[in-house]
Write a protein that holds these residues in place. Structure first.
Motif, mmCIF file in Angstrom:
data_model
loop_
_atom_site.group_PDB
_atom_site.id
_atom_site.type_symbol
_atom_site.label_atom_id
_atom_site.label_comp_id
_atom_site.label_asym_id
_atom_site.label_seq_id
_atom_site.Cartn_x
_atom_site.Cartn_y
_atom_site.Cartn_z
ATOM 1 N N GLN A 123 0.827 -1.197 0.000
ATOM 2 C CA GLN A 123 0.000 0.000 0.000
ATOM 3 C C GLN A 123 0.867 1.254 0.000
ATOM 4 O O GLN A 123 1.820 1.369 0.772
ATOM 5 C CB GLN A 123 -0.931 0.000 1.212
ATOM 6 C CG GLN A 123 -1.989 1.081 1.164
ATOM 7 C CD GLN A 123 -3.028 0.905 2.256
ATOM 8 O OE1 GLN A 123 -2.858 0.101 3.149
ATOM 9 N NE2 GLN A 123 -4.104 1.660 2.184
ATOM 10 N N GLN A 124 0.562 2.168 -0.928
ATOM 11 C CA GLN A 124 1.260 3.453 -1.083
ATOM 12 C C GLN A 124 2.702 3.311 -1.581
ATOM 13 O O GLN A 124 3.495 4.245 -1.473
ATOM 14 C CB GLN A 124 1.240 4.257 0.222
ATOM 15 C CG GLN A 124 -0.143 4.633 0.695
ATOM 16 C CD GLN A 124 -0.940 5.381 -0.360
ATOM 17 O OE1 GLN A 124 -0.446 6.361 -0.912
ATOM 18 N NE2 GLN A 124 -2.144 4.918 -0.665
ATOM 19 N N LYS A 125 3.044 2.162 -2.146
ATOM 20 C CA LYS A 125 4.350 2.002 -2.778
ATOM 21 C C LYS A 125 4.225 2.362 -4.256
ATOM 22 O O LYS A 125 3.316 1.924 -4.945
ATOM 23 C CB LYS A 125 4.847 0.561 -2.643
ATOM 24 C CG LYS A 125 5.188 0.132 -1.229
ATOM 25 C CD LYS A 125 6.483 0.770 -0.758
ATOM 26 C CE LYS A 125 6.975 0.161 0.552
ATOM 27 N NZ LYS A 125 6.042 0.299 1.667
ATOM 28 N N SER A 126 5.152 3.173 -4.751
ATOM 29 C CA SER A 126 5.142 3.568 -6.154
ATOM 30 C C SER A 126 5.891 2.544 -6.987
ATOM 31 O O SER A 126 6.977 2.088 -6.610
ATOM 32 C CB SER A 126 5.801 4.935 -6.331
ATOM 33 O OG SER A 126 5.967 5.236 -7.710
ATOM 34 N N ILE A 127 5.311 2.177 -8.128
ATOM 35 C CA ILE A 127 5.995 1.228 -9.012
ATOM 36 C C ILE A 127 7.028 1.948 -9.879
ATOM 37 O O ILE A 127 7.694 1.313 -10.702
ATOM 38 C CB ILE A 127 5.002 0.473 -9.904
ATOM 39 C CG1 ILE A 127 4.277 1.436 -10.841
ATOM 40 C CG2 ILE A 127 4.020 -0.314 -9.056
ATOM 41 C CD1 ILE A 127 3.473 0.728 -11.911
ATOM 42 N N GLY A 128 7.163 3.249 -9.699
ATOM 43 C CA GLY A 128 8.163 4.003 -10.435
ATOM 44 C C GLY A 128 9.574 3.748 -9.949
ATOM 45 O O GLY A 128 10.536 4.125 -10.616
ATOM 46 N N ILE A 129 9.724 3.149 -8.781
ATOM 47 C CA ILE A 129 11.042 2.780 -8.259
ATOM 48 C C ILE A 129 11.018 1.296 -7.943
ATOM 49 O O ILE A 129 9.956 0.714 -7.683
ATOM 50 C CB ILE A 129 11.414 3.589 -7.000
ATOM 51 C CG1 ILE A 129 10.373 3.389 -5.899
ATOM 52 C CG2 ILE A 129 11.552 5.061 -7.325
ATOM 53 C CD1 ILE A 129 10.734 4.074 -4.602
ATOM 54 N N PRO A 130 12.170 0.625 -7.978
ATOM 55 C CA PRO A 130 12.199 -0.817 -7.735
ATOM 56 C C PRO A 130 11.689 -1.163 -6.336
ATOM 57 O O PRO A 130 11.994 -0.487 -5.361
ATOM 58 C CB PRO A 130 13.686 -1.170 -7.882
ATOM 59 C CG PRO A 130 14.278 -0.063 -8.692
ATOM 60 C CD PRO A 130 13.502 1.171 -8.320
ATOM 61 N N THR A 165 5.229 -11.014 -9.366
ATOM 62 C CA THR A 165 3.899 -11.003 -9.975
ATOM 63 C C THR A 165 3.260 -9.623 -9.868
ATOM 64 O O THR A 165 2.665 -9.113 -10.826
ATOM 65 C CB THR A 165 3.001 -12.057 -9.291
ATOM 66 O OG1 THR A 165 3.588 -13.353 -9.445
ATOM 67 C CG2 THR A 165 1.611 -12.068 -9.896
ATOM 68 N N VAL A 166 3.371 -9.000 -8.701
ATOM 69 C CA VAL A 166 2.807 -7.658 -8.504
ATOM 70 C C VAL A 166 3.451 -6.659 -9.459
ATOM 71 O O VAL A 166 2.756 -5.893 -10.156
ATOM 72 C CB VAL A 166 2.998 -7.199 -7.045
ATOM 73 C CG1 VAL A 166 2.644 -5.724 -6.896
ATOM 74 C CG2 VAL A 166 2.156 -8.037 -6.100
ATOM 75 N N LEU A 167 4.773 -6.653 -9.535
ATOM 76 C CA LEU A 167 5.469 -5.666 -10.357
ATOM 77 C C LEU A 167 5.213 -5.891 -11.840
ATOM 78 O O LEU A 167 4.985 -4.936 -12.597
ATOM 79 C CB LEU A 167 6.968 -5.710 -10.066
ATOM 80 C CG LEU A 167 7.382 -5.314 -8.649
ATOM 81 C CD1 LEU A 167 8.894 -5.385 -8.497
ATOM 82 C CD2 LEU A 167 6.886 -3.925 -8.302
#
Length: 712
Positions: A123-130, A165-167
């Motif tokens: 939650q609230q993690k950006s996929i713009g960074i690893p 899987t999420v990424l």
């Protein structure tokens, strides 16, 4: 209808309702609502890409999607982990929910709560960074920060696959729908290519596109006259329905000539990296934007088309809407806007495209007629630097990263297996040193329990056999088995050694639970616990128990993997080795009872219960060598090795039962030490006795020999 039939009918109706897709969709909508608490509207799943758009009134909050639509990564069980993922319009994860999984460590080991706690971290993690599982917190690589989330002890492989899987799923959606995640255009305007041109010259070269749509064309498109529609005046018959000009502004030979040096520089300042701009001017009865058009929004009448996909245009409100003040255009009473093409649209200006005009004419608030027209165009490719399609460097496969992260563990394990192989190859030379060999075996078993079992989590299980058999029956993917390098290396070594030496190499040396049982046997000797005597006949009958358990488990796996995994709890490995007894009391009690029996019957579980040992024994029947040395005296009459074989694998006639032998090499130690082998001791005694007898006869013969006369 009888009462019983009525109840049965109602039950069937209830089951049909519960199984209906509508109810499932309602349940899924409820899960999506939890990810987006402010949502007031959840759209049905669209096809390309397969996502649910989530709104608060008319504001797009983000997207919800299922991982199985984007990823086929298999979990440690051999089945994909099915997730529901929520992501806002900025690429920030709203949350992740587990819809379905078959991971054994969570279903029948740790319980599912650690899994749910793990996915809550997204939650609230950006996929713009690893996003990386485990490791040092707050690490950074250069200027690129890394988001780290805590792993789950004892479930490393499962959570790493889940993270992948999420990424993979989230990035697939982001590249199609979110700004800043798609790659830029494959063609970029040449910044230094400029030639002064006037309005007519740009029209001649096609830099400026002119498109006129007549009233007759519109009426043919609608299938009827447009007389009487709002905005259509009778005296407008002489003017075109739409007279439209449009131009691509990023190329200096177009944009600089139209906007002037100052205007072109200002445009480049307002455009973000990778963005493009087009100029649209129109006049006539139906212009490209209505009179009530709101600046800085997307026009409903105009859309750019390429490769069958619509590319939205966004008004830049350039020069506060006074675009005509910058243009030196021979036009009067025209509407003009500059529209932005955002980076994520991936518009390629060097490829064929089309400008579509949506015509919506309203007679009254109830009657409306619609049609659309498209003008295809192709810009001069000499205006652009054409780049080769860049194939993004794919990250290393997840299994390879697992091997890289555990490289030192792999190194230690491989060295230990080479050392063990050397002991088996040169067993006779090494076993001549009885004390040294026993110390080595004790140290290796301690290494097996502590390093292979408790630390590296290398306890093989019959569940691994289930996974292999099911994978062979479906789409076999060796990457599933490469996910855990320690397990893979151990299985590979065990499989090869089965056909060379038999099952005993693993069962006697590399099984952590087997090592634990053997250490309890040492403790029993220290405590002088009296061992239970099991007759040969009863021993042979009890051995069949583990084969019956195996025969029951394997077919069950094909019927239901979940049921087979539950029944595989007959193995206490997970409780004692994987979870170190941190588990509910029935499982702990079961493991403790089995270990307790090992104090009275040497390796009770290995001998009579273990289905993994049974499976290995069945494959071990095809071993190439019966390499454990026997001599003529073994079993006829000597029973010394049989009496010292605590596993009961030596028959009364001296033969080795390789199906049951754990190859502790104790019998080889006895044979190669003259002070332990009864046959060698007897032979030495006979030799000594024969030597003493010969020595006595020699003395007697010397005494009876004639003595020489004394000298006079």
């Amino acid at each position: 209808m009888t009462r019983r039939a009525s109840l049965l009918f109602r039950l069937l109706v209830l089951l049909s309702v519960l199984a209906s897709p509508t109810l499932f969709a309602q349940g899924l909508d409820g899960q999506i609502q939890q990810l987006f608490p402010k949502a007031t509207r959840i759209e049905p799943k669209q096809d390309n890409p397969p996502v649910h758009s989530v709104y608060q009134l008319d504001e797009l909050l983000g997207y919800a999607f299922e991982s199985t639509d984007y990823s086929n990564l298999q979990g440690f069980s051999g089945k994909p982990i099915r997730l529901l993922i929520g992501m806002d319009t900025q690429g920030v994860l709203a949350g992740v929910k587990v819809l379905e999984h078959h991971e054994p460590v969570f279903l029948h080991g740790l319980g599912e709560q650690p899994l749910f706690d793990f996915v809550d971290q997204y939650q609230q993690k950006s996929i713009g960074i690893p996003i990386v599982v485990g490791g040092a917190q707050g690490g950074a690589s250069g200027s690129e920060s890394i988001a780290r989330i805590d792993g789950v002890s004892k479930a490393t492989v499962s959570v790493v696959i889940l993270n992948e899987t999420v990424l993979l799923s989230a990035l697939s959606v982001a590249r199609k729908l979110l700004e800043g995640f798609a790659s830029g255009p494959l063609a970029t305007a040449k910044p230094d290519l400029y030639e002064p041109l006037d309005w007519s010259q740009m029209l001649q070269r096609g830099y400026l596109q002119h498109w006129t749509i007549s009233r007759e064309e519109v009426e043919r498109g609608l299938g009827h006259s447009i007389e009487g529609y709002l905005g259509i005046e009778p005296e407008s018959d002489t003017q075109p329905f739409t007279d439209l000009y449009f131009a691509y502004l990023n190329a200096p030979s177009i944009g600089r000539n139209l906007l002037g040096d100052v205007g072109f520089a200002k445009l480049n300042e307002e455009l973000k990296a990778g963005e493009q701009a087009v100029l649209v001017l129109s006049s006539g009865m139906y212009r490209h934007v209505p009179d009530d058009f709101v600046p800085a929004t997307s026009p409903s009448r105009l859309v750019l088309m390429q490769n069958g996909h619509a590319i939205d245009l966004y008004d830049m409100n350039f020069n506060n809407g006074a675009v005509m003040d910058l243009l030196d255009a021979p036009l009067d009473e025209v509407e003009a806007q500059i529209f932005r093409i955002k980076t994520h649209s991936a518009f390629n200006p060097a490829e064929p495209a089309g400008l579509r005009l949506n015509v919506n004419l309203q007679r009254n608030h109830l009657v409306q007629s619609s049609t659309q027209f498209t003008r295809d165009f192709q810009l001069d490719q000499q205006l652009f630097n054409i780049e080769e399609a860049q194939i993004a460097a794919e990250p290393a496969p997840i299994w390879l990263r697992m091997w890289q992260e555990r490289m030192w563990q792999i190194g230690v394990l491989v060295v230990s297996l080479i050392l063990l192989s050397a002991v088996f190859i040169w067993q006779h030379r090494i076993s001549q040193h009885s004390r040294g060999f026993h110390l080595f075996r004790a140290g290796f078993l301690l290494f097996t329990l502590v390093f292979i079992g408790l630390y590296a989590q290398g306890q093989l299980s019959v569940v691994n056999i289930f996974t292999l058999l099911l994978a062979l029956g479906e789409n076999f993917d060796i990457r599933v088995f490469l996910m855990d390098p320690v397990i893979f290396i151990l299985w590979s070594f065990t499989f090869v050694s089965l056909f060379i030496w038999g099952r005993g190499v693993f069962c006697g040396w590399l099984c952590p639970f087997g090592a634990l049982q053997e250490m309890l046997g040492w403790l029993a000797k220290r405590l002088r616990i009296r061992q239970w005597k099991i007759s040969d006949r009863r021993h042979q009958r009890l051995q069949w128990l583990k084969y019956l358990i195996l025969i029951g488990l394997v077919p069950t796996a094909f019927y239901s993997l979940t049921l087979a995994e539950r029944l595989a709890e007959v193995e206490p490995f997970k409780t004692s080795i994987t979870l170190l007894f941190v588990r509910s009391w029935p499982f702990v009690l079961y493991a403790v009872v089995l270990l307790g029996l090992g104090l009275f019957v040497h390796k009770f579980y290995c001998r009579y219960v273990c289905p993994l040992g049974a499976g290995l024994a069945m494959l071990g029947k095809f071993h190439l060598f019966s390499w454990l040395k026997r001599i003529d005296a073994c079993g006829q009459p000597c029973q010394h090795c049989k009496n010292h074989c605590e596993i009961g694998a030596i028959k009364r006639d001296g033969r080795i039962d390789y199906d049951e032998c754990i190859q502790c090499l104790e019998c080889i130690v006895i044979l190669n030490n003259d002070d332990q082998c009864v046959a060698s001791i007897s032979a030495r005694k006979r030799a000594d006795k024969a030597g003493r007898h010969a020595h006595g006869e020699l003395i007697a013969t010397d005494a009876m020999a004639p003595q020489p006369l004394p000298a006079p």
